[in-house]
Design a protein around this motif. Structure first.
Motif, short mmCIF file in Angstrom:
data_model
loop_
_atom_site.label_atom_id
_atom_site.label_comp_id
_atom_site.label_asym_id
_atom_site.label_seq_id
_atom_site.Cartn_x
_atom_site.Cartn_y
_atom_site.Cartn_z
N UNK A 190 81.50 52.06 125.47
CA UNK A 190 81.83 53.06 124.60
C UNK A 190 81.12 54.24 125.10
N UNK A 191 80.34 54.27 126.04
CA UNK A 191 79.76 55.67 126.62
C UNK A 191 80.16 56.02 127.96
N UNK A 192 81.06 57.10 128.00
CA UNK A 192 81.58 57.41 129.42
C UNK A 192 80.53 57.70 130.50
N UNK A 193 79.60 58.36 129.94
CA UNK A 193 78.60 58.92 130.90
C UNK A 193 77.94 57.89 131.51
N UNK A 194 77.68 56.81 130.75
CA UNK A 194 76.95 55.25 131.26
C UNK A 194 78.04 54.61 132.17
N UNK A 195 79.14 54.85 131.90
CA UNK A 195 80.14 54.27 132.66
C UNK A 195 80.38 54.85 133.98
N UNK A 196 80.21 56.20 134.02
CA UNK A 196 80.29 56.72 135.27
C UNK A 196 79.10 56.55 136.11
N UNK A 197 78.14 56.40 135.59
CA UNK A 197 76.71 55.96 136.18
C UNK A 197 76.76 54.84 136.86
N UNK A 198 77.23 53.84 136.09
CA UNK A 198 77.44 52.42 136.63
C UNK A 198 78.36 52.34 137.75
N UNK A 199 79.62 53.08 137.58
CA UNK A 199 80.61 53.13 138.64
C UNK A 199 80.12 53.70 140.18
N UNK A 200 79.11 54.85 139.87
CA UNK A 200 78.42 55.50 140.71
C UNK A 200 77.45 54.53 141.50
N UNK A 201 76.75 53.59 140.78
CA UNK A 201 75.98 52.47 141.45
C UNK A 201 76.73 51.62 142.08
N UNK A 202 77.85 51.26 141.77
CA UNK A 202 78.72 50.47 142.64
C UNK A 202 79.28 51.09 143.82
N UNK A 203 79.73 52.33 143.70
CA UNK A 203 80.13 52.97 144.67
C UNK A 203 79.09 52.93 145.81
N UNK A 204 77.92 53.55 145.62
CA UNK A 204 76.74 53.67 146.55
C UNK A 204 76.52 52.23 147.21
N UNK A 205 76.58 51.25 146.29
CA UNK A 205 76.26 50.06 147.11
C UNK A 205 77.30 49.44 147.76
N UNK A 206 78.76 49.89 147.54
CA UNK A 206 79.92 49.37 148.53
C UNK A 206 80.02 50.17 149.56
N UNK A 207 79.56 51.40 149.57
CA UNK A 207 79.66 52.11 150.71
C UNK A 207 78.57 51.73 151.98
N UNK A 208 77.82 51.44 151.87
CA UNK A 208 76.70 50.65 152.56
C UNK A 208 76.62 49.17 152.71
N UNK A 209 77.77 48.63 152.14
CA UNK A 209 77.72 47.08 152.19
C UNK A 209 78.53 46.49 153.46
N UNK A 210 78.00 45.62 154.06
CA UNK A 210 78.51 44.89 155.17
C UNK A 210 78.56 43.22 155.05
N UNK A 211 79.66 42.64 155.44
CA UNK A 211 79.65 41.35 155.34
C UNK A 211 80.74 40.81 156.75
N UNK A 212 79.98 40.73 157.66
CA UNK A 212 80.86 40.56 158.78
C UNK A 212 81.60 39.14 158.67
N UNK A 213 81.00 38.05 158.01
CA UNK A 213 81.64 36.98 157.72
C UNK A 213 83.12 37.29 156.93
N UNK A 214 83.10 38.28 156.22
CA UNK A 214 84.21 38.53 155.47
C UNK A 214 85.12 39.59 156.10
N UNK A 215 84.84 40.08 157.28
CA UNK A 215 85.51 41.27 157.83
C UNK A 215 85.09 42.75 157.25
N UNK A 216 84.13 42.80 156.62
CA UNK A 216 83.69 43.84 156.24
C UNK A 216 82.67 44.55 156.90
N UNK A 217 82.77 45.67 157.39
CA UNK A 217 81.81 46.70 158.02
C UNK A 217 81.76 47.77 157.42
#
Length: 496
Positions: free
Chosen positions: A317-344
């Motif tokens: 219900x809170x768009x600001x909280x949603x944007x913060x949560x999305x940013x935390x996922x983006x930051x985690x994804x930007x630095x995430x690697x899983x060579x077994x899944x082909x993701x560097x």
């Protein structure tokens, strides 16, 4: 129909569609007479109410060609017809004032008004769009939309010759097709006519942004929201906040963004913009398969979807909280690697991970879909590991942008004739099937031999095109809809 009949018929249409009022008729007629180099008008002029605005514009444009007022090339004809329609359209300040008045009553009234004006002013190319071949297909992921894009007219030889003769423009004005400087711009040989183009000013995250509609809409009320500043696309917290703020202001619309990296991004990465509209794509209806919570954001519900691409949907219900949560996922994804899944995440300093986000309001809550993207290439897949693979290039080779991500295939015009040749081949007629389609045509022949008839061959080919599009999307998914793929997806979620 002569030029005077066409002109009066167009004036009648403009009155009928409320582009102008009765007291504007004489002024509008005289302005168009000037464009046509005419200085009189018969007192009694018959009209034809059956022709549409685009058809009447063709009559007037053909007259201008016959009289040598313009060259018989598509760009000049488009420029001329846009100038005619510009006569009927309010100045930007008046149009924005009307939009805001209607918005104060109901946001939908405002967008209905602006969309209707964009249609009636011939800015949205309804006659060209009607040429598209569009249908729906049932898949394991829901009802997908298929469009063979025939709406953009091909350049004729004279047009191509004129473009070659043109010297490169030193003014760089407008900088691109999305810049606000396109509003009212006449156009030129290598830049589309925009005399009848208008934009609506809106504020998002304290910045000036603008709403317009796509001239070649792919779905209902296909709109573009663009930055006043000509700057590169960027996915960050501000982007998430803008998407959510927009759908809060216009809750009948969704709004999404292409990713901000080559290969997984859209066709224009040099101007920050989003696309939206009043349409529900298959992805919006996708089944939820795994839910999880985020400790830092207790008000957010998070789920993954049964969809060919890898999607995390956030609800709250809170768009600001949603944007913060999305940013935390983006930051985690930007630095995430899983060579077994082909993701560097990186090759040297080159970043590979980003997100395609889509926002909407549903059942009184905000939703933000985050589609995980990776643009890494390999020797086996030089165009992209998570990009349509070689065996589906005969159907779709281009980038998988926002519209495709959500479940609408925009396929090349060449398929119109190529699929007809495949139908002939399947029915046993001599046909010139393109080499890159031959293996697929043979596969269909083997699979459907017992049921093929002249009555159902088109439907069978269309279903197989739909199946290829599903494969295109599955190729673009970083985590596949398999047991192994979903386990690796959950591994990333746990890393959050």
């Amino acid at each position: 129909m002569d030029v005077y009949q066409a002109l009066q018929s167009l004036l009648n249409k403009a009155l009928e569609t409320e582009l102008i009022l009765e007291q504007d008729e004489i002024y509008s007629r005289n302005q168009i007479l000037s464009l046509l180099s005419l200085d009189d008008f018969p007192a009694e002029t018959e009209t034809n109410g059956e022709l549409s605005i685009p058809e009447l514009l063709e009559v007037l444009t053909d007259y201008a060609v016959d009289r040598g007022l313009i060259e018989d090339v598509s760009s000049e004809k488009d420029i001329f017809s846009a100038k005619i329609m510009n006569v009927f359209i309010q100045r930007p300040s008046d149009l924005n004032r009307t939009f805001k008045e209607k918005y104060s009553e109901d946001p939908k009234k405002a967008t209905d008004y602006f969309y209707k004006l964009s249609l009636n002013s011939n800015y949205i190319q309804t006659k060209q769009i009607a040429r598209n071949i569009s249908y729906q297909i049932e898949t394991d992921y829901g009802t997908m939309d298929i469009t063979i894009n025939l709406s953009k007219p091909e350049k004729d030889p004279k047009q191509i010759a004129l473009e070659k003769q043109m010297k490169p423009s030193s003014s760089n004005y407008p900088k691109c097709l999305l810049c606000i400087e396109n509003e009212g711009y006449a156009g030129r040989i290598n830049h589309p006519a925009r005399s009848n183009h208008r934009v609506i000013g809106i504020e998002l995250t304290g910045e000036p942004w603008f709403l317009q509609y796509s001239p070649y809409v792919y779905y209902n009320e296909h709109c573009i929201v663009l930055s006043a500043e000509h700057r590169d696309m960027k996915i960050d917290k501000y982007a998430f906040s803008r998407l959510l703020e927009f759908v809060g202001k216009f809750p009948t619309y969704f709004l999404g963004s292409n990713a901000d990296l080559p290969i997984v991004g859209g066709s224009i990465l040099t101007h920050d913009h989003y696309q939206g509209g009043s349409y529900e794509f298959a992805m919006a209806r996708a089944a939820e398969i795994y839910s999880f919570g985020m400790k830092t954001y207790p008000g957010i519900e998070a789920v993954t979807l049964k969809w060919p691409l890898s999607v995390i949907r956030l609800k709250g219900s809170n768009p600001e909280e949603l944007a913060d949560a999305a940013q935390s996922i983006l930051e985690a994804w930007i630095g995430y690697s899983d060579p077994e899944a082909g993701i560097l995440s990186h090759t040297g300093n080159e970043r590979h991970n980003t997100i395609t986000p889509i926002a909407r309001v549903r059942d009184g809550k905000f939703e933000l879909d985050l589609v995980l993207r990776n643009n890494r290439t390999s020797e086996a897949h030089p165009l992209g590991i998570f990009h349509p693979h070689q065996d589906v290039h005969h159907i779709k080779k281009e980038n998988i942008g926002l519209i495709e991500v959500m479940g609408l295939a925009v396929l090349p015009a060449r398929l119109e004739t190529e699929l007809k040749e495949i139908e002939k081949y399947l029915l046993g007629d001599a046909a010139d099937v393109k080499e890159y389609h031959q293996a697929w045509a043979y596969e269909m022949e083997e699979k459907h031999a017992a049921e093929l008839t002249a009555e159902n061959v088109t439907e069978i080919v269309r279903k197989n095109v739909g199946a290829k599009f599903v494969r295109v999307l599955e190729d673009a998914g970083v985590y596949k809809q398999t047991e192994t793929g979903q386990l690796k997806f959950r591994k990333f979620i746990e890393a959050l």
